[in-house]
Design a protein around this motif. Structure first.
Motif, PDB file in Angstrom:
ATOM      1  N   MET A  59       0.845  -1.205   0.000  1.00 45.01           N
ATOM      2  CA  MET A  59       0.000   0.000   0.000  1.00 45.01           C
ATOM      3  C   MET A  59       0.877   1.251   0.000  1.00 45.01           C
ATOM      4  N   ASN A  60       0.433   2.255  -0.728  1.00 47.78           N
ATOM      5  CA  ASN A  60       1.225   3.478  -0.827  1.00 47.78           C
ATOM      6  C   ASN A  60       0.326   4.689  -0.557  1.00 47.78           C
ATOM      7  N   ASP A  61       0.657   5.460   0.476  1.00 49.48           N
ATOM      8  CA  ASP A  61      -0.170   6.616   0.857  1.00 49.48           C
ATOM      9  C   ASP A  61      -0.052   7.778  -0.115  1.00 49.48           C
ATOM     10  N   ASN A  62       0.812   7.648  -1.099  1.00 51.93           N
ATOM     11  CA  ASN A  62       0.908   8.691  -2.130  1.00 51.93           C
ATOM     12  C   ASN A  62       0.111   8.325  -3.371  1.00 51.93           C
ATOM     13  N   VAL A  63      -0.647   7.237  -3.266  1.00 48.39           N
ATOM     14  CA  VAL A  63      -1.457   6.787  -4.404  1.00 48.39           C
ATOM     15  C   VAL A  63      -2.931   6.857  -4.022  1.00 48.39           C
ATOM     16  N   LEU A  64      -3.693   7.549  -4.872  1.00 51.99           N
ATOM     17  CA  LEU A  64      -5.121   7.775  -4.626  1.00 51.99           C
ATOM     18  C   LEU A  64      -5.930   7.103  -5.735  1.00 51.99           C
ATOM     19  N   GLY A  65      -7.028   6.496  -5.356  1.00 52.48           N
ATOM     20  CA  GLY A  65      -7.931   5.924  -6.360  1.00 52.48           C
ATOM     21  C   GLY A  65      -9.236   6.697  -6.351  1.00 52.48           C
ATOM     22  N   HIS A  82      -4.823  -1.620  -6.750  1.00 54.35           N
ATOM     23  CA  HIS A  82      -4.466  -2.390  -5.544  1.00 54.35           C
ATOM     24  C   HIS A  82      -3.509  -1.664  -4.606  1.00 54.35           C
ATOM     25  N   GLU A  83      -2.723  -0.714  -5.133  1.00 55.13           N
ATOM     26  CA  GLU A  83      -1.694  -0.063  -4.320  1.00 55.13           C
ATOM     27  C   GLU A  83      -2.216   1.145  -3.540  1.00 55.13           C
ATOM     28  N   CYS A  84      -3.438   1.588  -3.863  1.00 55.18           N
ATOM     29  CA  CYS A  84      -3.930   2.868  -3.329  1.00 55.18           C
ATOM     30  C   CYS A  84      -4.001   2.883  -1.798  1.00 55.18           C
ATOM     31  N   LEU A 119      -7.765  -4.152  -2.139  1.00 52.55           N
ATOM     32  CA  LEU A 119      -6.863  -3.189  -1.496  1.00 52.55           C
ATOM     33  C   LEU A 119      -6.321  -3.696  -0.159  1.00 52.55           C
ATOM     34  N   HIS A 120      -5.212  -3.110   0.232  1.00 47.47           N
ATOM     35  CA  HIS A 120      -4.584  -3.411   1.521  1.00 47.47           C
ATOM     36  C   HIS A 120      -5.575  -3.106   2.651  1.00 47.47           C
ATOM     37  N   PRO A 121      -5.570  -3.901   3.735  1.00 41.44           N
ATOM     38  CA  PRO A 121      -6.531  -3.666   4.835  1.00 41.44           C
ATOM     39  C   PRO A 121      -6.441  -2.262   5.438  1.00 41.44           C
ATOM     40  N   ASP A 122      -5.279  -1.621   5.359  1.00 46.82           N
ATOM     41  CA  ASP A 122      -5.150  -0.281   5.966  1.00 46.82           C
ATOM     42  C   ASP A 122      -5.601   0.848   5.039  1.00 46.82           C
ATOM     43  N   THR A 138     -19.348  -4.475   3.711  1.00 44.14           N
ATOM     44  CA  THR A 138     -18.187  -4.362   2.818  1.00 44.14           C
ATOM     45  C   THR A 138     -16.987  -5.109   3.378  1.00 44.14           C
ATOM     46  N   GLY A 139     -17.055  -5.465   4.684  1.00 47.13           N
ATOM     47  CA  GLY A 139     -15.906  -6.092   5.338  1.00 47.13           C
ATOM     48  C   GLY A 139     -14.899  -5.058   5.802  1.00 47.13           C
ATOM     49  N   ARG A 140     -15.239  -3.770   5.693  1.00 49.77           N
ATOM     50  CA  ARG A 140     -14.291  -2.706   6.041  1.00 49.77           C
ATOM     51  C   ARG A 140     -15.036  -1.586   6.774  1.00 49.77           C
ATOM     52  N   GLU A 141     -16.048  -1.965   7.553  1.00 48.11           N
ATOM     53  CA  GLU A 141     -16.971  -0.991   8.143  1.00 48.11           C
ATOM     54  C   GLU A 141     -16.275   0.133   8.906  1.00 48.11           C
TER      55      GLU A 141
END
Ligand SMILES: NC(=O)c1ccc[n+]([C@@H]2O[C@H](COP(=O)([O-])OP(=O)(O)OC[C@H]3O[C@@H](n4cnc5c(N)ncnc54)[C@H](O)[C@@H]3O)[C@@H](O)[C@H]2O)c1
Length: 290
Positions: A1-7, A81-83, A108-111, A130-133
């Motif tokens: 995961m990369n915090d500089n990547v936005l989707g 996937h990297e977002c 996507l990464h869990p974080d 969604t599994g990510r509430e």
């Protein structure tokens, strides 16, 4: 995961604006659409905005090129996937938004933080299943997203405080001013704006004053930058009807019910600027105000 990547999901009016916000904030920005045609028109809107910025001297032509190099349009969700952040701006439909988030949860990464640009739906409802509430936050941009400074950040019932903190940091990084709201229908802006707009339409229906005089009173007396009828013509009468109805259905407050004139104007294709005619006729005299 990369915090500089936005989707950004959805390249319509709001998604293309949000993608511009991401690019200007320095993100590698993925733009997801259902097909190539929608992607092309979204990218076209982004190009047009950046061309205008070059013409107005806000950015150089080299800066425009380097911004566009960071834009990655795709119709394949797996490419996101990297977002570190994912903002959805697809149709205002809770099942569609939930199902998209559920699919993206597997990619996507869990974080990674999921944000919804919904105007009228519940962040909690979108997040549920969604599994990510706990990592779904409301981030409601104003139209046009690339220009308007405000975002409303809303915390669903299951959204963690940590996720809200991350959303705040994202807003700051995107040079936006944020306000925090509960996950309630219309958040702050539409909760206050829609009954006011409907009151103006009712005043017109009752013959209280003309379109122009109501708008002049609002602009000159209240200091609003646009008159209500100018704003309604810009938003579109069909969009106003849909937003009003969704809030009315949730709040059961008659102030949110669109007055009959709205449906009559929709039937007559007087949708506002997009059809060349609404409360005003563009380039000619006003429809109702003369
Ligand atoms: N238009 C506004 O003034 C405004 C303001 C604030 C918030 N919103 C909210 O923003 C969201 C988008 O509104 P809009 O006006 O940009 O809509 P729009 O119709 O202009 O764009 C929606 C786009 O989403 C795409 N889409 C649909 N399903 C998709 C999927 N599964 N994956 C990827 N793309 C998909 C569509 O092809 C379309 O291009 C809505 O939730 C709306 O309520 C709109």
């Amino acid at each position: 995961m990369n915090d500089n990547v936005l989707g950004v999901m959805g390249a319509g009016t709001m998604g293309s604006g949000i993608a511009i916000v991401g690019l200007l904030a320095g993100f590698e920005t993925w733009l997801l659409e259902t097909d190539q045609e929608h992607l092309d028109s979204g990218v076209q809107r982004i190009r047009q905005f950046l061309d205008g910025s070059v013409r107005r001297g806000k950015i150089s032509s080299e800066q425009k090129d380097s911004l566009l190099a960071k834009l990655h349009p795709t119709a394949d969700a797996r490419e996101l996937h990297e977002c570190g952040y994912l903002i959805e701006a697809i149709f205002e439909d809770v099942d569609m938004k939930r199902s998209l988030f559920r699919d993206m949860n597997a990619i996507l990464h869990p974080d990674a933080l999921f944000l919804t640009n919904t105007s009228t739906l519940s962040v909690t409802s979108i997040a549920c299943g969604t599994g990510r509430e706990d990592r779904v936050v409301g981030m409601h941009f104003c139209n046009p997203a690339a220009i308007m400074k405000l975002v409303e950040i809303s915390q669903g019932v299951k959204t963690s405080n940590k996720s809200v903190q991350k959303a705040k940091q994202l807003a700051i990084r995107c040079h936006k001013t944020f306000v925090l709201t509960h996950d309630t229908p219309g958040f702050i802006l539409n909760y206050l704006l829609i009954p006011f707009e409907n009151d103006c339409i009712r005043a017109l229906e009752e013959g209280l004053a003309t379109v122009e005089d109501i708008d002049t009173a609002i602009k000159t007396g209240l200091g609003y930058p646009m008159g209500t009828f100018e704003l309604l013509d810009t938003v579109g009468l069909d969009v106003h009807h849909a937003v009003s109805m969704r809030l009315y259905e949730q709040l059961h407050d008659p102030r949110y019910a669109p007055p009959p004139l709205v449906q009559r104007m929709i039937d007559a294709n007087l949708l506002g600027r997009k059809t060349g005619q609404g409360f005003y006729t563009y380039g000619k005299a006003g429809v109702f105000g003369g």
